[in-house]
Design a protein around this motif. Structure first.
Motif, PDB file in Angstrom:
ATOM      1  N   LYS A   1       5.352   4.784   7.155  1.00 46.69           N
ATOM      2  CA  LYS A   1       4.975   3.888   6.281  1.00 46.69           C
ATOM      3  C   LYS A   1       4.758   2.332   6.597  1.00 46.69           C
ATOM      4  O   LYS A   1       3.449   1.495   7.347  1.00 46.69           O
TER       5      LYS A   1
ATOM      6  N   THR B   1       0.777  -1.486  -0.074  1.00 51.04           N
ATOM      7  CA  THR B   1       0.062  -0.274  -0.322  1.00 51.04           C
ATOM      8  C   THR B   1       1.182   1.605   0.690  1.00 51.04           C
ATOM      9  O   THR B   1       0.540   1.610  -0.741  1.00 51.04           O
ATOM     10  N   ALA B   2       1.693   1.559   1.066  1.00 50.49           N
ATOM     11  CA  ALA B   2       2.626   2.177   0.645  1.00 50.49           C
ATOM     12  C   ALA B   2       3.660   2.867  -0.475  1.00 50.49           C
ATOM     13  O   ALA B   2       3.399   3.718  -0.931  1.00 50.49           O
TER      14      ALA B   2
ATOM     15  N   TYR C   1       8.211   6.028   2.952  1.00 44.02           N
ATOM     16  CA  TYR C   1       8.269   4.818   2.965  1.00 44.02           C
ATOM     17  C   TYR C   1       8.447   4.176   4.087  1.00 44.02           C
ATOM     18  O   TYR C   1       7.714   3.694   4.793  1.00 44.02           O
TER      19      TYR C   1
ATOM     20  N   ASP D   1       1.170   6.928  -6.609  1.00 35.53           N
ATOM     21  CA  ASP D   1       0.284   7.428  -7.174  1.00 35.53           C
ATOM     22  C   ASP D   1       0.509   8.982  -6.927  1.00 35.53           C
ATOM     23  O   ASP D   1      -0.250   9.746  -7.933  1.00 35.53           O
ATOM     24  N   GLU D   2       1.251   9.708  -6.192  1.00 32.55           N
ATOM     25  CA  GLU D   2       1.286  10.844  -6.016  1.00 32.55           C
ATOM     26  C   GLU D   2       2.676  10.861  -6.941  1.00 32.55           C
ATOM     27  O   GLU D   2       2.309  12.238  -6.923  1.00 32.55           O
TER      28      GLU D   2
ATOM     29  N   GLU E   1       2.123   1.769  -3.039  1.00 27.13           N
ATOM     30  CA  GLU E   1       1.084   2.575  -4.320  1.00 27.13           C
ATOM     31  C   GLU E   1       0.851   4.162  -4.006  1.00 27.13           C
ATOM     32  O   GLU E   1       0.778   4.227  -5.262  1.00 27.13           O
ATOM     33  N   GLN E   2       0.684   4.547  -2.169  1.00 27.31           N
ATOM     34  CA  GLN E   2       0.192   5.574  -2.388  1.00 27.31           C
ATOM     35  C   GLN E   2       1.429   6.599  -3.122  1.00 27.31           C
ATOM     36  O   GLN E   2       0.969   8.153  -3.301  1.00 27.31           O
TER      37      GLN E   2
END
Length: 138
Positions: free
Chosen positions: A88, A55-56, A85, A62-63, A58-59
């Motif tokens: 997170k 998830t980290a 990262y 995405d940013e 991907e986040q």
């Protein structure tokens, strides 16, 4: 691919336990800048194969896409993303720590603050959290 062999099939379910350990995280006993003096606290971090790590990643990706910053990152930007990262992946610490005379309870924001300020702590957590072998023991 269906090559005929006389060998037994390999059972990958034995790796399911390791995945659970990545999710549970590991305790990292923090030592001082000398590399040996115990600091008296530990940090729990999830492993690189955890959902938290996925998830980290991907986040943060995405940013970059949202900012349309798909060109080469500058070294400072890459380092800052690495700190975010790692924050997170951080699940907590015990006991709480004191920074600037105030007790610092765990939060992702406070983990970033700690890692930005103390590279020797960041490096210990980064090394341990990225080491898959640490998540296969015990």
């Amino acid at each position: 691919m269906t090559a005929k062999t006389d060998k037994k099939a390999v059972d990958l379910s034995s790796f399911d336990d390791a995945k659970a350990k990545h999710e549970a995280g590991i305790e990292i006993a923090i030592v001082g800048p000398d590399g040996k003096t115990p600091m008296g606290f530990s940090i729990r971090a999830a492993g690189p194969d955890s959902e938290r790590a996925q998830t980290a990643q991907e986040q943060l990706a995405d940013e970059l896409i949202e900012q349309e910053n798909l060109t080469r990152l500058k070294a400072r930007e890459a380092a800052q993303r690495g700190i975010r990262y790692l924050a997170k992946l951080t699940m907590g610490w015990a006991p709480n720590i004191i920074l600037d005379g105030q007790e610092l309870e765990f939060s992702e924001e406070n983990a970033e603050k700690l890692y930005r300020r103390h590279r020797f702590i960041r490096e210990q957590v980064d090394k341990a959290a990225g080491n898959r072998a640490r998540f296969t023991k015990g």
